[in-house]
Design an enzyme around this catalytic site. Structure first.
Site, PDB file in Angstrom:
ATOM      1  N   SER A 209       0.926  -1.076   0.082  1.00 49.69           N
ATOM      2  CA  SER A 209      -0.046   0.123  -0.040  1.00 49.69           C
ATOM      3  C   SER A 209       1.008   1.293  -0.034  1.00 49.69           C
ATOM      4  CB  SER A 209      -1.036  -0.024   1.240  1.00 49.69           C
ATOM      5  OG  SER A 209      -2.132   0.822   0.712  1.00 49.69           O
ATOM      6  N   ASP A 428      -8.425  -4.337  -6.752  1.00 51.39           N
ATOM      7  CA  ASP A 428      -7.894  -3.645  -5.413  1.00 51.39           C
ATOM      8  C   ASP A 428      -8.850  -2.417  -5.161  1.00 51.39           C
ATOM      9  OD1 ASP A 428      -6.500  -1.996  -3.371  1.00 51.39           O
ATOM     10  OD2 ASP A 428      -4.692  -3.305  -3.792  1.00 51.39           O
ATOM     11  N   HIS A 458      -7.319  -5.710  -1.169  1.00 46.81           N
ATOM     12  CA  HIS A 458      -6.292  -4.615  -0.911  1.00 46.81           C
ATOM     13  C   HIS A 458      -5.069  -5.625  -0.887  1.00 46.81           C
ATOM     14  CE1 HIS A 458      -4.334  -1.239  -0.679  1.00 46.81           C
ATOM     15  NE2 HIS A 458      -4.078  -1.134   0.777  1.00 46.81           N
TER      16      HIS A 458
END
Length: 489
Positions: A209, A428, A458
């Site tokens: 991320s 995602d 994610h």
């Protein structure tokens, strides 16, 4: 704050192990670090005996390397195998996620990698054990739940921006001089000091991320020091504040559409049903089982967001929406509380505090209320459920911030660096797939190597794809670089 972060940690929905950094009980000294037991905290016991913690001193201001210092909390578990390749440094996102807390809980996912690597993580500056910033106390955080983050009237708009300004002042009061030195570039320089202290010639790194932006920044600053680097759930390096919000509106609506299809609903009709529910909640917040607390529209949106991070959580979303339709906001409130790190006693975590301090120092763009209002029709068209929420966030997130931002977007070009494996997931929600391709391109020809997973949720690694996991493992363990453009279904 009830806003959901622009980029979030991979394990935002998980219960986190908390670990403090011990120094006096050192049982191992290496690389300039004194490694000792990890101390328990008020929230959780220390992790098992496999784990060691240390504190590394780094400059507060990297432009004055011999000046004032701050301490960074680190955690590690030593490699199990006989053919150690070095240390593998992890960042779990946010910005603001605590690596000291999250590394032990994530270790089972990367157990194969521990055969050759010491698993290492740290709390970036401004986070947790590394001069962690707290901008509000628990009572102030809960009181802010009444602020409408999609204001419809002048009074609501005034309250929204006053709350944003007050939050920034609280951060400045707590952080002091650190407020101007928690940028992604600062943390990338910290990473190189960590590499040196660990005794590694090259930086072996796994960024998730926001950790992908941090990894890209490191590669740009230290291209010759890049070892084996994997970036998963990739932040778009070409997006500014408005661009990130636009990307997330598209990503979360895409994930919501996938969820609705999985339940046999037409996405357009299902979206209308949810927007109607949110409109009713905006007018009349729902009662909950928690005394003194109601489900506001902002909390409801946050509660819907959380289960979209993982396909395994979609049934939870179905139950929470059905319960809300019947007039009970308890389940959506519980989901929002998990996202906002609120426990049963009413205590809140500070991930969002650190995230805001870091991202508002990074990002220079500060849209005004008038500019945001012009954007709202576009955002609502992209996502009727999340667009208005994210649109307003572009103006409120750093409104009245006491420290100016540094850039519109990060520099990640890394000519001369070793190949960097960039992993993108087509479903995602928080870091939409398109950002991965842009990261691979920006890193440069021969550097960015793209791996695609046609999946949901994610992040890709450890999410159920043997193809993704084996490709990443082969790269990190053996240096086997896959063909650029490989696709895992």
């Amino acid at each position: 704050m009830s806003r959901f972060p622009r980029w979030t940690a991979l394990a935002v929905a998980s219960a986190l192990l908390a670990a403090g950094c011990g120094g006096d009980s050192s049982d191992d000294k290496s690389g300039g670090l004194s490694w000792g037991r990890c101390e328990a905290t008020s929230d959780a016991p220390a992790p098992g005996s496999d784990w060691q913690c240390a504190t590394l001193k780094v400059p507060l201001d990297w432009s004055e390397p011999n000046g004032e210092t701050i301490g960074l909390g680190l955690i590690r578990a030593k490699a199990r195998g006989d053919h150690r390749a070095g240390s593998l440094l992890f960042n779990f996102g946010g910005p603001g996620a605590s690596g000291v807390s999250m590394m032990p809980s994530y270790a089972p996912t990367v157990s194969k990698l521990r055969e050759r690597y010491d698993l290492v993580s740290w709390d970036p500056r401004g986070v947790g054990a590394s001069e962690g910033v707290r901008c509000r106390d628990d009572k102030e955080i809960q009181a802010a739940e009444s602020v409408d983050t999609t204001p419809d009237t002048p009074a609501e708009e005034k309250a929204y921006f006053e709350d944003a300004t007050a939050f920034g002042k609280g951060c400045q009061k707590d952080a002091g001089k650190l407020m101007a030195h928690v940028s992604t570039a600062d943390s990338a320089r910290d990473m190189d000091r960590i590499r040196e202290a660990l005794g590694d010639d090259r930086m072996h790194y796994f960024g998730i991320s926001y950790g992908t932006e941090l990894g890209g920044t490191y590669a740009h600053l230290f291209p010759k020091k890049v070892g084996r680097m994997t970036l998963d759930a990739v932040v778009d390096p070409g997006a500014d504040t408005v661009g990130h919000a636009r990307n997330q509106a598209r990503g979360f609506q895409r994930a919501l559409n996938g969820y609705l299809k999985s339940t046999g609903q037409d996405p357009a009709e299902g979206t209308r049903r949810i927007t109607d529910l949110l409109r009713r909640i905006d007018t009349r917040p729902l009662p909950t089982a928690t005394p003194g607390r109601k489900l506001t529209q902002s909390l409801a949106v946050t509660g819907i967001i959380l289960p979209l991070y993982s396909k395994d959580s979609w049934p939870t979303l179905t139950s929470a929406l059905d319960t809300a339709e019947r007039g009970d906001g308890s389940e959506l409130l519980a989901l929002a509380d998990r996202y906002n790190e609120r426990d049963a006693s009413g205590q809140y975590g500070t991930t969002t505090h650190a995230q805001r301090v870091i991202s508002c120092l990074d990002g220079r763009q500060r849209p005004t209320a008038a500019e945001t209002k012009k954007l709202l029709p576009e955002f609502e068209k992209i996502s009727p459920v999340f667009g208005r929420y994210l649109g307003w966030d572009t103006a409120g997130w750093c409104h009245g911030w006491p420290v100016p931002g540094q850039h519109d977007n990060p520099q990640v070009s890394a000519p001369g660096a070793a190949p960097v494996l960039v992993v993108g997931n087509t479903g995602d929600p928080a870091t939409p797939y398109e950002g991965a391709r842009k990261m691979a391109d920006e890193l440069g020809k021969g550097v960015g190597v793209m791996l695609t997973w046609r999946g949901e949720g994610h992040g890709a690694y450890g999410s159920g794809s043997d193809c993704v996991d084996s490709t990443v493992d082969a790269y990190l363990l053996d240096g086997s670089v896959p063909k650029d453009g490989k696709v895992c279904s």
